[in-house]
Scaffold this active site. Sequence first.
Site, PDB file in Angstrom:
ATOM      1  CG  ASP A  96      -1.912   0.582   1.507  1.00 51.76           C
ATOM      2  OD1 ASP A  96      -2.205   1.161   0.816  1.00 51.76           O
ATOM      3  OD2 ASP A  96      -2.984   0.100   1.672  1.00 51.76           O
ATOM      4  CG  ASP A 192      -4.627   5.638   0.806  1.00 53.64           C
ATOM      5  OD1 ASP A 192      -5.817   4.861   0.713  1.00 53.64           O
ATOM      6  OD2 ASP A 192      -4.768   6.998   1.401  1.00 53.64           O
ATOM      7  CD  GLU A 246      -9.084   3.856  -1.199  1.00 62.53           C
ATOM      8  OE1 GLU A 246     -10.106   3.586   0.049  1.00 62.53           O
ATOM      9  OE2 GLU A 246      -8.522   5.189  -0.895  1.00 62.53           O
ATOM     10  CG  HIS A 307      -8.452  -1.051   5.550  1.00 55.40           C
ATOM     11  ND1 HIS A 307      -7.808  -1.253   4.368  1.00 55.40           N
ATOM     12  CD2 HIS A 307      -7.473   0.221   6.134  1.00 55.40           C
ATOM     13  CE1 HIS A 307      -7.852  -0.387   4.287  1.00 55.40           C
ATOM     14  NE2 HIS A 307      -7.119   0.571   5.000  1.00 55.40           N
ATOM     15  CG  ASP A 308     -11.255   2.191   4.689  1.00 57.02           C
ATOM     16  OD1 ASP A 308     -10.315   2.646   5.936  1.00 57.02           O
ATOM     17  OD2 ASP A 308     -10.286   2.019   3.375  1.00 57.02           O
TER      18      ASP A 308
HETATM   19  O1  TEU Z   1      -9.181   6.100   2.819  1.00 58.59           O
HETATM   20  C1  TEU Z   1      -9.894   6.043   1.401  1.00 58.59           C
HETATM   21  C2  TEU Z   1     -11.143   6.727   2.140  1.00 58.59           C
HETATM   22  O2  TEU Z   1     -11.932   6.452   0.941  1.00 58.59           O
HETATM   23  C3  TEU Z   1     -11.782   6.188   3.145  1.00 58.59           C
HETATM   24  O3  TEU Z   1     -11.699   7.293   3.647  1.00 58.59           O
HETATM   25  C4  TEU Z   1     -13.538   5.283   2.937  1.00 58.59           C
HETATM   26  O4  TEU Z   1     -14.199   7.356   2.836  1.00 58.59           O
HETATM   27  C5  TEU Z   1     -13.595   5.041   4.848  1.00 58.59           C
HETATM   28  O5  TEU Z   1     -12.545   4.857   4.895  1.00 58.59           O
HETATM   29  C6  TEU Z   1     -14.985   4.715   4.097  1.00 58.59           C
HETATM   30  O6  TEU Z   1     -15.551   4.184   5.743  1.00 58.59           O
HETATM   31  C7  TEU Z   1      -8.784   5.050   2.331  1.00 58.59           C
HETATM   32  C8  TEU Z   1      -7.196   4.239   3.461  1.00 58.59           C
HETATM   33  O7  TEU Z   1      -8.111   2.663   2.726  1.00 58.59           O
HETATM   34  C9  TEU Z   1      -8.193   4.753   4.756  1.00 58.59           C
HETATM   35  O8  TEU Z   1      -7.988   3.348   5.514  1.00 58.59           O
HETATM   36  C10 TEU Z   1      -7.174   5.498   4.729  1.00 58.59           C
HETATM   37  O9  TEU Z   1      -7.972   6.530   6.086  1.00 58.59           O
HETATM   38  C11 TEU Z   1      -7.590   7.200   4.142  1.00 58.59           C
HETATM   39  O10 TEU Z   1      -7.305   6.792   2.909  1.00 58.59           O
HETATM   40  C12 TEU Z   1      -6.727   8.036   4.074  1.00 58.59           C
HETATM   41  O11 TEU Z   1      -5.634   7.693   3.800  1.00 58.59           O
END
Ligand code: TEU
Length: 510
Positions: A96, A192, A246, A307-308
């Site tokens: 990542d 990301d 992403e 993870h999100d």
């Molecule tokens: O996630 C980007 C993102 O779009 C998230 O904020 C998403 O909208 C949210 O988690 C939905 O619940 C990426 C990474 O995957 C995330 O872990 C990071 O926090 C974010 O970028 C910032 O780097």
Amino acid sequence: MEFWRGSVFYEIYMKSFQDSNNDGLGDFKGLTSRLDYLTDLGIDGIWLTPFYPSPQVDNGYDVSDYCDINPDYGNMADFREFMKAADARGIKVIIDLVLNHSSTEHAWFKESRSSKKNPKRDYYIWREKPNNWESFFGGSAWEFDKLTEEYYYHSFAKEQADLNWANPAVRAEIKQVLAFWLNEGVAGFRLDVINNLTLVLEFPDNPVIDKEMEHVYDRNQQGLEEALEDIAAFCRKEREVFLVGEISSDKLPEIARYSSKTMLDVTFNFNFGSVDKLDAKSVFTTLNEMETELKDGQWPTLFFGSHDMSRFTTRLSNGNLSKTKLLAFLMLTAKGVPFIYYGEEVGMPDLTFSSVEEMRDIQGTAAYYQALQAGLDEKNALEVAINKTRDKARSPMVFLDGKPFTSGQPWIKMASLKEKEALSMWHYYQTLLAFRKKQNFKEKEYASLTLKDEILSYQRGEFLFLLHFGETEVTYPLQGKSELIFGEAEMLEAGIKMGAYAGIALRVED
Ligand code: TEU
């Protein structure tokens, strides 16, 4: 054919996978010790979430050094050992990279902040006045810095300052980062929020509709395609490199726009992966949309967890084992690159929370304090935080071999599993992955895609897949000769009889 097109990836959230030194945090030595487990499961590739030095404001998505290892996870020697062991097992590793922003603890930012005249000032985005842009974690996206009396831009937390991609010097630095990890043998990168790189540099206010900000001028801007082409060409100079983007959007045309032979190989389609409800009809509609929007070899991604977001065994199937299995069947047999999120293979559910102290994720804690500020009482603010916190899907991995996560993390609970169900899930994933590996359909287009009542069907090569989203037994009429090769069902004269949430594969004769 590109290696990734038929591959299955497994996302590992570094902190929570396997600890080796009893500090409660996953690390590279622990991960290496679990490679046989992953081989046994049958995956082809690993996606590692950020493992770089970081103050951990956003669990590693705030990087303070792009070319080193967070000491909690080990050191470069441990990383190399892991890469060697993965390679020996034929497992590809993608990492990542967070190129949109860095931690404010990064040396570049420290210099940039130090004075308006610093040569690195323009590595970040400084303005005399903020506009109305909001951070994706809520609140203004601009932070005032007393030292030089200007604001810097942060599309996420204030400790994550956005890099200025309009500055060629930033791109040159990033290329060195890419080269560093390519030289370490990684098979590719998960990039990301990569559609946030470019901004409208006149900084017009974003429109606000019903109190919600529309992210119009702060993503998908001019110059993004060119920046992605530049990154891609650089990475692919010497060999095939898998680039996964992403894209922070749930609109398929936006998601599709950045995948091509000269840009990213695939982009995550959140329009499918993170929805709150799935049934035969909505899956059918989305698969069709993907057929229309993705052209010329563009390949979808398939995932229902990361993870999100909330784990899909909780979010989509409410603990119903058969339904969870059906979604796994969909993910591993439909057209696309599947990404399994660690723990799915044992049916790990979401964590529950009874206080904000049990949370660590900034998205949850920030939401809590914003809610209190907005006048909500503690109980209601906690509701908001529970809904927002991504910690729900980040609990330590529970292995079923009697050697669970050694000590558990001080700040996060372990998910509790029902042992019998967990074992059944594990065997299902393992059998399904073995079936997928053996049979020749992974790189095939759909020969047909249909919906009949609650049964979704698609044919790929000589295989017909039937996915029954209903709860009552049904008999599906079949034409021609066919042989059941995966799943449980009964061949009758009238057709094939399937139970609730059955996912089956048939070999059919043309
Ligand atoms: O996630 C980007 C993102 O779009 C998230 O904020 C998403 O909208 C949210 O988690 C939905 O619940 C990426 C990474 O995957 C995330 O872990 C990071 O926090 C974010 O970028 C910032 O780097």
